[in-house]
Scaffold this motif. Sequence first.
Motif: not given
Length: 192
Positions: A96-101, A146-148
Amino acid sequence: MATESSEGEEEGKMIGGNQHLVVDEDLREMAKKAAWSVSSCKAGNGVLLLRDDNLDTYWQSDGAQPHLVNIQFLKKVKLQLVVIYVDFKLDESYTPSKISIRAGDGFHNLKEMKTVELVKPTGWVYISLSGNDPRETFVNTFMLQIAILSNHLNGRDTHVRQIKVYGPPPNPIPRQPFQFTSREFITYSSVR
């Protein structure tokens, strides 16, 4: 080592990762009490591998981005820290390079709490859920997602090796709506 971002701030970048999992003694692992699900997975690389405490196994998504890990609790819980193990050296474009919580009561009202950008991470990546206000030390929620959002080298599917979710210690004084933090107040507090 890392900076983070929350809603309304410029996105932070996290570089590297910690090879050893180190968390404050007073934090407790909360994810054991949750129901876990993922948006997709390759056969043999399912959601259970995120929680098996084995860094050699991993969840692998199988589908379009974003790739989602959903953590749902039976009752509202306080969450303070998300720790994810990823390994760019082994997984390359699957990393993963960008993650949204995101947090909320359920799928219908999830709100983005943090967005982080990872730069070739190998090891444990720590994502604090505390807000900008020093009084906001945790998130009170029924669900964490947790969104990749993207992977390194424009990879399609993702590998995540472990996820841990921590919350503050339980209130030591039952039926008290708040928790004292100073030793002096704790000493003189009582339940009536």
